[in-house]
Motif scaffolding. Structure first.
Motif, PDB file in Angstrom:
ATOM      1  N   CYS A   1       0.837  -1.207   0.000  1.00 35.52           N
ATOM      2  CA  CYS A   1       0.000   0.000   0.000  1.00 35.52           C
ATOM      3  C   CYS A   1       0.870   1.254   0.000  1.00 35.52           C
ATOM      4  O   CYS A   1       0.572   2.238  -0.690  1.00 35.52           O
ATOM      5  CB  CYS A   1      -0.914   0.015   1.214  1.00 35.52           C
ATOM      6  N   ALA A   2       1.949   1.210   0.782  1.00 36.29           N
ATOM      7  CA  ALA A   2       2.823   2.387   0.859  1.00 36.29           C
ATOM      8  C   ALA A   2       3.392   2.690  -0.525  1.00 36.29           C
ATOM      9  O   ALA A   2       3.445   3.849  -0.972  1.00 36.29           O
ATOM     10  CB  ALA A   2       3.949   2.112   1.848  1.00 36.29           C
ATOM     11  N   GLU A   3       3.787   1.610  -1.195  1.00 33.23           N
ATOM     12  CA  GLU A   3       4.389   1.787  -2.517  1.00 33.23           C
ATOM     13  C   GLU A   3       3.350   2.373  -3.489  1.00 33.23           C
ATOM     14  O   GLU A   3       3.625   3.317  -4.229  1.00 33.23           O
ATOM     15  CB  GLU A   3       4.848   0.395  -2.983  1.00 33.23           C
ATOM     16  N   ARG A   4       2.110   1.830  -3.424  1.00 33.77           N
ATOM     17  CA  ARG A   4       1.070   2.334  -4.341  1.00 33.77           C
ATOM     18  C   ARG A   4       0.737   3.793  -4.052  1.00 33.77           C
ATOM     19  O   ARG A   4       0.515   4.569  -4.948  1.00 33.77           O
ATOM     20  CB  ARG A   4      -0.214   1.502  -4.203  1.00 33.77           C
ATOM     21  N   ILE A   5       0.664   4.144  -2.768  1.00 33.34           N
ATOM     22  CA  ILE A   5       0.345   5.549  -2.445  1.00 33.34           C
ATOM     23  C   ILE A   5       1.400   6.456  -3.067  1.00 33.34           C
ATOM     24  O   ILE A   5       1.096   7.485  -3.660  1.00 33.34           O
ATOM     25  CB  ILE A   5       0.312   5.754  -0.908  1.00 33.34           C
ATOM     26  N   ASN A   6       2.672   6.053  -2.945  1.00 36.77           N
ATOM     27  CA  ASN A   6       3.737   6.891  -3.487  1.00 36.77           C
ATOM     28  C   ASN A   6       3.676   6.957  -5.005  1.00 36.77           C
ATOM     29  O   ASN A   6       3.944   7.993  -5.612  1.00 36.77           O
ATOM     30  CB  ASN A   6       5.107   6.365  -3.037  1.00 36.77           C
ATOM     31  N   ASN A   7       3.292   5.831  -5.636  1.00 32.08           N
ATOM     32  CA  ASN A   7       3.276   5.814  -7.106  1.00 32.08           C
ATOM     33  C   ASN A   7       2.048   6.499  -7.683  1.00 32.08           C
ATOM     34  O   ASN A   7       2.078   7.018  -8.792  1.00 32.08           O
ATOM     35  CB  ASN A   7       3.331   4.379  -7.640  1.00 32.08           C
ATOM     36  N   LEU A   8       0.921   6.437  -6.945  1.00 27.59           N
ATOM     37  CA  LEU A   8      -0.330   6.954  -7.509  1.00 27.59           C
ATOM     38  C   LEU A   8      -0.781   8.209  -6.773  1.00 27.59           C
ATOM     39  O   LEU A   8      -1.958   8.407  -6.525  1.00 27.59           O
ATOM     40  CB  LEU A   8      -1.423   5.876  -7.391  1.00 27.59           C
ATOM     41  N   LYS A   9       0.192   9.043  -6.430  1.00 30.61           N
ATOM     42  CA  LYS A   9      -0.136  10.231  -5.629  1.00 30.61           C
ATOM     43  C   LYS A   9      -1.147  11.140  -6.312  1.00 30.61           C
ATOM     44  O   LYS A   9      -1.821  11.919  -5.672  1.00 30.61           O
ATOM     45  CB  LYS A   9       1.137  11.043  -5.404  1.00 30.61           C
ATOM     46  N   SER A  10      -1.227  11.038  -7.626  1.00 35.48           N
ATOM     47  CA  SER A  10      -2.060  12.032  -8.320  1.00 35.48           C
ATOM     48  C   SER A  10      -3.499  11.559  -8.498  1.00 35.48           C
ATOM     49  O   SER A  10      -4.308  12.255  -9.073  1.00 35.48           O
ATOM     50  CB  SER A  10      -1.444  12.319  -9.677  1.00 35.48           C
TER      51      SER A  10
END
Length: 1943
Positions: free
Chosen positions: A487-496
């Motif tokens: 989840c942390a990785e996805r939040i960082n990748n899909l910030k927009s």
């Protein structure tokens, strides 16, 4: 009552008693008759039949009450079925005539009803025997039905049900008539009648085919209509009818199908019909199309809830297998329901519909399917989710807007998602680790599917997905860390993407919130990760307006979730958090004003959301980290809180400017603020009380709120016992989650995650499956009410008065519905405030405040809303409690008395009667004693008011409260109250269930009041007791489950006080039947009662239950019973698989526990088989292969199946439905039971653990049963459990395995001498342990398995090294893991989990090493036998006899690294045990095996494993000379030297010895100073063994001897230990340590002496001063080693031989004890102690030794006196030989040769000998004195201290006397020993000593030998005596001088 017990009614007795008591007498007779008719002799019955029939039919017309008529009818029917049936038709006609009668007066009604009941009973019992009379009877009943009133209608319908039941298919001709007449009554205004119709129609549908064919649609419509405006009872009954009819339509019963050619309904048709009810309610299908399209009015909630229950009945009736096969269809159908626009017209309706669908899924899936089928269902749900998600993605990605209906679909899909994900989460959570195949199966892709929903456009769906992930992580903790990372990785990748930020932050918050349920936790670094993500989100929120709202919310949500990880983690981030919080709010009033002027509506929305988020994170901090709340932190938190408070007052103005859409965000800020303030101490925010109270009061009086929202807290603030008045007992039913919707307050039961996302990380309330925060509007009011209660006690009296007056004003101003709402809220707030006052022990205030409050409360006692009346009563009681003044209470009571005397209306009579009850409840018996009489008389009068059962209910409820609170003061009113209760039970119609429930409460309270008196035999007590039993019997027979439950709890009370008088033979079967009840409360009551019975009478309970099962087996139909040959215990195990209620499950566990304790040893096979059957049901959920196969088979099967299934599916009812295989929770419980059985057997009989004994016992008594005979089963069960999917079960299995190894390790195998019985199972043990060491096993299991490994290796079961290697290699592999150092990369769990695992491995190795060294030591001690035997034998021996260093060879290679790790671990432990004030000295980066963040949990792990390690290190240090050899390797070693590598090379060997000594002694002394009581005895033993081993080594001896104070301290600590710990093993071990200390000191002294000797040859003076005591001989307590040792040794001696203490002898209460032989352990202890005592003088200087010698000799001679006791085999006890040895040691000590002490020494020796002589004086009181031991002592004195004793005539005379006695002894053994001793005296070199003895005793000797001629020796012993005598004579002759011999 006894007079009523006769076959015929005793009419004289009846005539003599009063009118009032007659109904009870008649009922008691009927009860007796009911029992006796069945058992009586048929001939007797037939003789008296005519008279009996007359008496019984006579009773019909005597207007009997409901219970009486039921029994009467039953008895008449039984009588005819047993006796002759000639007159049955007359009786039947008589009844029919009564029914036809036109008399409609109320007085005649009971007679009519009795006749109706009799007709029903006749047909039920005799059925077709009554021939063709039934059409007339049925018509007669139907005619009566049309004109009857409600009670009559109910009774007639029940009779019709019985008639149908009795006649079966024979009554087909009347079926239609009954159907037509009954169906119209389904919508009767009386709920009881509706229930009766539903039951009647349920009976009818068994045979009437038309009901589920042609009439199916009409039936459905009728049922929907019946549900409108229904109560709970009706919903249950109608749902049962509807569900069963639908199920039958789908799968008809064979018999019915055979008779008529039936067109069966398809599944689609049936589901479609049910759906109409769910979506359209009772309005039917006939509405025109137009209206349907328009949407129309929404369905009434009662109908929806009823239909939901019907769905569950429908599926349950069809059974688990049907559900498995048709799950896909069922799932898609129920998910369609919730996506239908009619089900989701408003948000609240949508939530309600979702709840209903979730209930359908949970109630069917959760209980009907086994674990394997649940996994398959999970797969289906997963596919449904991904299908929905694809559709949603299609709409979202469809940018051109071609898909017009898309938006509606997406909003509908969110509800489907919520239901599906919630159910998926529940499945995974209930399966726990067993669900791993579902998660790991790649073709399902469950995790991908669920995570994809995190991007759903709707918030509700995203939250549901997050919750589902939390459930997965709870079930499979190894998924927790990877999911967080993902989840942390996805939040960082899909910030927009706004959805991604929101969805993934929800998921992370949910996962963090679940960590507290995973004992292994998550790595500490994850906290830092979360903080950095949250900071980043908050920082970048302002950059992009499209995302600012989501980022702000997400950032704060994550920080709030982080707080749930607790203080140890939050501590590190606190400064940063405080800064963040300070910066969110404006700093000053000026900034706030400036802020108001700026900004548009969007920025304000973001600002408000941000502030709400910050406050929410603060609340989470305060709730989860109370330890960090220092005054300073609270002060810094208050700054933002006060700013928020100020801001709230400005918000209305801002909303006016920027629009009403900000209202929700503003409400959220208020909610968060109230929440945090409720958690902080009120003193901290006194400054803002005024502003705060204004806000709070405005909130719940709805000042600025146009909607009439009411709080949900009122029920919880009222007393739990009042549930019967408020109907909140529905909370205690199986249907709680859907019945909540029908409660009257706003939004009740509409909890949903989307109302408050922060609840996703909070703890779930007990009993809830998923958090359900209420809608914001309600939550804010709830929070304001709760906070008002907290603040009110701290407010000044003036403000209290203002507020109370304001409340009155608000209520007056409001009108209609709004007034009700305002009043409810105000009352809840007042109650909350009064409760707060009571908890703070403060008062309400002066007179005017009381007046105002009282006016408010009294006004509500007359309110028409019952809930308000309840609240007012409760408030009145609380007020009386808080004011606590007698006058005030009297005034309140008087007001109610007056009101009740004058009022006639129901409302005020109910309100004021409750007020009386509440007054008594809160003031207690003493405070309200003077009003008791008036209260009771008024309430007794009200309870008899038959015109209003509501008044009766409230009056009886209050009466029960008064009985409860008055205690013994009520004793005088028991009889009148009891007779009233009985009268009402016999007369109140059963349909008024509330009255009966309150009667039950009263009866229970009365039983408690009389209490233990109930055992008495006096006349009054007997009457009271039998009245109670009659009352219970009436209630047991009631149709309502709650009343039955009340009856059971009354019987349970009775059983507690008067167990002999409760008839278990009837109670237990009744309880067993209730176990299958569909009502939770009844099941709870039954199990609670069984639990109590099983504590006292487990075996009787089980026997009665079995007899019931046998009856069922004999073909007597017992309704739905689940007791089979496994008995009650089997049924209870089965219940554990279906029940979810916590209280119920815990009671079942207890009941089984009690049964196990009493019965397991007697019925061993039975219980072991039970456990085995439960454990053997392990689900073999295979991996991918199994899934693939299933798919193919299913498709083929489907084609073949269709036709057969339809006919065989439901089949006959009596086929047992296959129940589900035991679930993992039950299996864990079974494994625990297994361990308990082993323990019970251990305490019962040693033969359980002795195969040879067991076999011989079995041959004598084949029924006998011993545990050792079941060993293979035990091993198999432990193996099954230890290798299961479920982690909890693996733990339990490993525990069982360890217990088995410990208990059976030493049991020999009789057929193979030299082998043990467990040897044959080594493969199983190895196989059970191996999986626990695989890399993906959780730490706690590996830790447990390491423990089992060490137990197995150390048990000595396996002798062959190659076999041991298998298990040994597992430990070697885990040792490599332990050496890996701290920062291993792939960490799934928290650091403390790693600590636990590593420490467990080191502990296991330590235990193995300790055993190995023990074996080695024993092998070295044995003389080597193999050398002498011939060569050829040697090979054979080599195979079996171990090489002496067998086990040690396995440990040796690992020792260099192990010793280093062990020392590092002890160093950690030593630091961790430092008191808190030294915490600054701890290393900042943690120890070898713990990190500073996990220090608190690490402490616990160290505490469990240090002791064996300490022992191992001591052994290692001892065997390697303090590691002298490893010093050289240190530099080259490749193992990373933990801590010590760099330092230790620089230290000298002496320094490292010193360090290690300090470490070992420090750890030991610290522990022995304060061993916690809960510390296992093994730890104390390990510690003492470590000490003695350590002190054996020369280095350690030198160290402790040089530092004498250290040795003294150690001795003092050991002395303290002896005072607190009793077991002899510990005391023995302590003496071993003391011995080592003394030896060390002695060696040191010798060395000093020899050194001194070398320096100054010839100067003896210096020798005199060496040793303790110096020249003066003074020993200083505290610094003297000798003194400390004496203290300790004297303590041990006096503990075992109290007679040594002279004070004991002098005390007046002392009874002289005869010396007796000490038990073996005590004797060894005393011997060790004496041996040490004798060495002590050697430690002193000559002067010092003279100080202690008198004491020492006194003690040693005392021990000799007390333990010298003759034994049959003439053996000498260890303590005696030690005493003799001690005497010798002392007499030949060097002190004797010191010149200036000569006189003292002589005196000492003489007095010692004198006391020995005195003790050996022959004495009648000591016939068993061991003369030889005493003589030996005397001889020792004579031989060793000859100089001091020569010429002392007194002593000489005494000695000769003793020898003479011995020579004259009748015992040849004594003579022989005496001769031997004499010889040594005669031969003594000091002639002056020996000569007198020769002169005195030689003549006697010669006489004795002469006598031999006359009587020859007859036994070997006599012969030996003569030979010894001759030997003495020879020597004497030899000693004579040459010339004096006679040749």
């Amino acid at each position: 009552m006894e007079l009523a017990h006769s076959l015929l009614l005793n009419e004289e007795a009846l005539a003599q008693i009063t009118e009032a008591k007659r109904p009870v007498f008649i009922f008691e007779w009927l009860r007796f008759l009911d029992k006796v008719l069945v058992a009586a002799n048929k001939v007797d019955v037939k003789e008296k039949q005519k008279k009996l029939v007359d008496q019984l039919t006579g009773l019909i017309s005597s207007a009997p009450g409901p219970p009486t008529r039921k029994l009467l009818a039953k008895n008449l029917a039984t009588l005819y079925s047993i006796g002759d049936t000639f007159t049955v038709f007359q009786t039947l006609d008589k009844c029919n005539d009564i029914i036809k009668s036109k008399d409609d007066t109320p007085a005649y009604l009971p007679t009519k009803l009795a006749a109706v009941a009799c007709v029903g009973a006749f047909y039920e019992k005799m059925g077709r025997m009554l021939g063709s009379s039934f059409p007339d009877t049925i018509n007669n009943l139907l005619k009566a039905l049309k004109s009857a009133e409600s009670q009559g209608r109910g009774e007639i319908l029940l009779s019709l049900q019985k008639v149908l039941n009795g006649l079966g298919g024979a009554a087909a001709s009347c079926h239609r008539d009954i159907y037509k007449n009954a169906r119209s009554l389904l919508t009767d205004r009386s709920m009881a009648v509706r229930c009766a119709v539903a039951k009647c129609l349920s009976e009818l549908q068994n045979e009437a085919v038309f009901m589920w064919t042609t009439e199916l649609e009409n039936m459905a419509t009728l049922c929907f209509k019946a549900l409108e405006g229904s109560n709970y009872g009706v919903r249950v009954a109608v749902a049962k009818l509807l569900g069963t009819v639908m199920a039958t339509a789908l799968m008809p019963k064979q018999a019915a199908v055979m008779r008529q050619n039936v067109k069966r309904a398809t599944l689609e048709e049936v589901l479609e019909l049910m759906a109409t009810g769910f979506l359209r309610g009772g309005s039917g299908f006939l509405k025109s199309g137009g209206e349907m399209l328009k949407g129309g009015a929404s369905v009434s909630r009662e109908v929806r809830v009823g239909v939901t229950q019907a769905y569950v009945v429908f599926v349950t009736t069809l059974g688990g297998q049907w559900l498995e096969r048709n799950f896909a269809t069922f799932l898609s159908h129920v998910l369609d329901l919730v996506s239908h626009p009619r089900a989701t017209q408003t948000h609240v309706e949508a939530v309600y519909s979702r709840r209903c669908v979730s209930f359908m899924l949970r109630a069917t899936l959760g209980s009907l399917l086994g674990e394997k089928a649940q996994i398959a269902a999970g797969k289906e749900i997963c596919q449904a989710i991904s299908k929905q998600m694809r559709a949603v993605e299609a709409v979202v990605n469809d940018l051109n807007g071609e898909n017009k209906t898309g938006a509606a679909d997406v909003s509908a899909s969110q509800h489907v998602m919520v239901c599906a994900l919630k159910e998926l989460g529940s499945i995974v959570q209930s399966l726990s680790a067993t669900s791993s195949p579902l998660i790991q199966e790649p073709s399902i892709g469950l995790l991908e599917t669920v995570t994809s929903v995190l991007l759903h456009p709707s918030m509700a769906a995203r939250l549901a997905a997050a919750w589902c992930l939390r459930c997965i992580a709870m079930a499979l903790p190894y998924q927790l860390t990877p999911l967080l990372d993902r989840c942390a990785e996805r939040i960082n990748n899909l910030k927009s993407s706004p959805e991604a930020v929101s969805g993934y932050s929800f998921a992370m918050a949910a996962l963090l919130g679940g960590v507290h349920q995973c004992p292994l936790g998550i790595p500490h670094s994850k906290g830092k990760l979360v903080v950095s993500i949250a900071e980043d989100l908050l920082r970048t929120a302002a950059q992009n307006s499209r995302l600012s709202l989501q980022r702000t919310q997400a950032g704060w949500l994550l920080l709030g979730a982080l707080m749930t990880l607790g203080p140890s983690l939050v501590r590190y981030h606190l400064p940063k958090m405080l800064l963040l919080w300070r910066n969110v709010f404006p700093r000053s009033q000026k900034e706030l004003e400036a802020e108001k002027a700026r900004g548009d509506s969007f920025t304000w929305q973001v600002t408000l959301e941000g502030r709400a988020g910050a406050l929410c994170a603060m609340r989470s901090f305060v709730a989860h980290c109370p330890e960090l709340l220092t005054e300073d932190v609270i002060r810094r938190l208050m700054t933002p809180v006060e700013c928020a408070m100020t801001m709230i007052s400005h918000v209305p103005a801002i909303i006016k400017v920027h629009g009403a859409h900000l209202k929700a965000s503003a409400a959220m800020v208020r909610l968060r603020l109230y929440d945090i303030l409720a958690l902080l101490p009120p003193k901290t925010y006194e400054g803002i009380f005024n502003a705060l109270l204004r806000e709070l009061v405005a909130e719940f009086t709805l000042t600025d709120n146009s909607s009439n929202t009411t709080t949900s807290l009122l029920r919880s603030l009222c007393h739990y016992d009042d549930s019967v008045l408020m109907g909140s007992w529905l909370q205690e039913t199986d249907h709680k989650s859907i019945e909540d919707q029908l409660q009257p307050n706003s939004a009740s039961g509409s909890g949903a995650l989307e109302h408050d996302p922060s609840s996703i990380y909070l703890r779930v309330p007990v009993g809830e499956a998923i958090p359900g925060p209420l809608p914001l509007g309600v939550s804010v009011i709830d929070a304001s009410v709760a906070l008002f209660g907290v603040v009110f006690p701290h407010v000044s009296f003036k403000h209290r008065l203002q507020m109370l007056d304001h409340f009155a004003e608000c209520i007056k101003q409001a009108k209609g519905v709004r007034q009700q709402s305002v009043q409810l809220n105000i009352f809840t707030a007042v109650l909350s405030a009064l409760k707060g006052l009571a908890e703070n022990k403060s008062t309400l205030g002066p007179e005017e405040v009381r007046k105002s409050a009282l006016a408010l409360v009294m006004g509500a006692l007359d309110n028409s809303n019952p809930i308000l009346r309840c609240a007012a009563g409760e408030a009145l009681g609380r007020m009386a409690q808080v004011v606590g003044e007698a006058t005030f209470i009297a005034r309140m009571a008087q007001t109610s008395f007056d009101k009740l005397k004058s009022a006639r209306d129901v409302v005020s009579r109910t309100g004021h009667s409750l007020a009386l009850g509440c007054l008594h409840r809160y003031v207690g018996g003493i405070g309200s004693g003077q009003h008791l009489k008036t209260s009771v008389s008024i309430l007794l009068a009200l309870a008899q008011d038959g015109s209003s059962h509501e008044v009766q209910t409230w009056a009886l409820h209050s009466l029960a409260l008064i009985v409860d609170s008055s205690g013994p003061m009520y004793r005088g009113y028991v009889e009148p109250t009891l007779s009233l209760v009985l009268t009402l039970l016999l007369t109140v119609p059963p349909s008024h269930t509330e009255v009966h429930q309150c009667l039950g409460r009263c009866l229970g309270a009365l039983i408690t009041t009389v209490g233990p008196e109930l055992q008495g035999n006096g006349a009054t007590i007997s009457t009271i007791r039998s009245s109670c039993l009659v009352g219970c019997a009436i209630m047991q027979d009631h149709s309502d489950s709650l009343v039955q439950a009340a009856a059971i709890s009354c019987l349970q009370q009775l059983h507690m006080f008067a167990p002999r008088h409760v008839n278990l033979s009837s109670l237990v079967p009744c309880l067993c039947v209730h176990l299958c009840s569909s009502h939770l409360l009844l099941r709870r009551a039954a199990v609670a009662c069984l639990r109590q019975l099983a504590q006292r009478e487990a075996s009787e309970v089980c026997e009665y239950a079995m007899s019931l099962a046998k009856k069922a087996g004999d073909g007597k139909k017992v309704a739905n019973l689940n007791i089979t040959e496994t008995g009650l215990e089997g049924a209870l195990f089965g219940m554990l698989d279906h029940e979810t209620d916590r209280k119920l499950c815990s009671d079942i566990h207890d009941t089984l526990g009690h049964m196990l304790s009493s019965l397991a040893v007697e019925k061993l096979s039975h219980w072991l088989k039970l456990c085995k059957d439960v454990l053997a049901a392990t689900t073999d959920v295979g991996g991918a292969v199994a899934f693939e196969v299933e798919k193919d088979e299913d498709s083929e099967k489907k084609d073949e199946m269709d036709d057969d299934i339809m006919f065989t599916g439901l089949g006959e009812d009596d086929k047992p439905k296959p129940s589900v295989a035991p679930r993992w929770v039950t299996r864990v419980f079974a494994a625990d039971c297994l361990c308990r059985i082993i323990l019970l057997c251990e305490n019962a009989d040693k033969a359980h653990f002795d195969l040879a004994a067991a076999r011989s016992a079995k041959s004598k008594n084949p029924k006998g049963d011993l545990l050792v005979l079941h060993l293979s089963d035990l091993i198999r069960m432990a193996f099954m459990a230890a290798t299961d999917h479920s982690n909890q079960l693996r733990m339990a299995g490993l525990q069982a395995l360890e217990d088995i190894i410990k208990k059976f390790a030493s049991v020999p195998e009789p057929e193979f001498p030299g082998h043990v019985i467990l040897e044959q199972y080594q493969a199983n043990v190895g196989a059970a342990l191996r999986p626990a060491f695989s890399p993906d096993t959780p730490s706690d299991i590996t830790a447990k398995a390491s423990q089992v490994c060490s137990t197995w290796i150390g048990s000595g079961v396996v002798s062959d090294l190659n076999d041991l290697r298998r298990v040994h290699n597992l430990l070697v592999s885990s040792l490599d893991k332990a050496q890996a150092g701290k920062g291993s990369s792939s960490q799934l769990y928290s650091e403390s989990a790693t600590t636990m695992e590593k420490l467990a491995v080191l502990k296991a190795w330590a235990e193995v090493y300790v055993v190995a060294m023990k074996i080695k030591k024993e092998a070295e001690a044995k003389p080597d036998k193999t050398i002498r035997s011939g060569d050829e034998d040697e090979d054979d021996l080599g195979a079996d006899v171990l090489p002496p260093d067998s086990l040690i060879t396995l440990v040796q290679p690992e020792l260099p690294s192990l010793s280093r790790l062990w020392l590092a671990m002890l160093r950690d432990y030593a630091l961790l045990t430092l008191p808190a004030e030294f915490s600054s000295q701890l290393p900042p980066d943690g120890g070898a095996f713990y990190t500073p963040e996990t220090i608190d949990t690490a402490r616990l792990h160290y505490r469990g494993s240090w002791a064996p390690v300490l022992h191992a290190v001591a052994l290692w240090l001892n065997s390697t000379g303090f590691g002298a050899c490893e010093e050289k390797e240190e530099v080259s070693s490749k193992v990373p030297a933990l801590h010590s590598g760099a330092l230790s090379t620089a230290k000298t060997f002496e320094e490292s010895v010193k360090d290690r000594m300090h470490l070992m002694l420090g750890v030991s002394i610290e522990f022995l100073c304060f061993p916690r009581p809960e510390e296992p005895i093994e730890h104390v033993m390990s510690c003492l063994q470590a000490l003695s081993t350590l002190l054996e080594s020369p280095c350690a001896k030198t160290h402790i001897a040089e530092d004498q104070l250290l040795a003294v301290e150690l001795l003092n600590v050991l002395h303290r230990l002896l005072l607190t710990r009793d077991p002899p093993v510990i005391q023995l071990q302590v003496t071993a340590v003391v011995q080592e200390i003394i030896r060390a000191a002695l060696n040191h002294l010798q060395q000093q002496k020899s050194n001194k000797g070398k320096v100054k040859e010839g100067q003896i003076d210096s020798q005199l001063i060496l040793g303790e005591g110096g020249e003066t001989g003074e020993l200083v307590p505290g610094s003297s080693l000798v003194f400390a040792s004496m203290e300790l040794l004297v303590f041990i001696l006096v503990r075992h031989l109290p007679q040594l203490n002279t004070r004991v002898k002098e005390s007046p209460s002392h009874v002289p004890m005869r010396p007796q032989r000490l038990p073996e352990e005590s004797a060894r202890l005393v011997a060790n102690t004496v041996a040490i005592l004798a060495e002590l003088p050697l430690l002193c200087s000559p002067a010092g030794s003279m100080t202690i010698l008198p004491t020492v000799l006194f003690l040693i001679t005392g021990v000799l006196r007390e333990t010298a006791v003759k034994t049959a085999d003439n053996s000498v006890s260890t303590s005696v030989s030690a005493a003799l040895q001690g005497i010798k040691t002392i007499i030949i000590s060097p002190v004797a040769r010191v010149d200036n002490l000569q006189t003292q020494w002589s005196a000492l020796v003489r007095s010692s000998l004198a006391s020995v002589l005195e003790d050996s004086q022959p004495d009648e009181s000591r016939p068993d004195l061991d003369e030889i031991s005493m003589l030996t002592a005397i001889t020792l004195f004579l031989l060793s201290a000859s100089n001091e004793l020569v010429g002392v005539t007194v002593l000489q005379k005494g000695c000769m006397e003793r020898f003479r006695n011995a020579l004259n002894s009748s015992d040849p053994w004594v003579q022989a020993r005496c001769y031997q001793l004499l010889l040594s005296v005669f031969q003594h070199s000091t002639r002056p000593l020996s000569t007198p003895y020769i002169h005195a005793l030689a003549p006697l000797l010669v006489e004795k030998l002469k006598a031999v001629e006359r009587s020859r020796p007859k036994t070997a012993a006599e012969l030996q005596a003569v030979q010894e005598g001759i030997k003495v004579l020879e020597n004497l002759v030899g000693m004579g001088e040459e010339q004096n011999r006679l040749s």
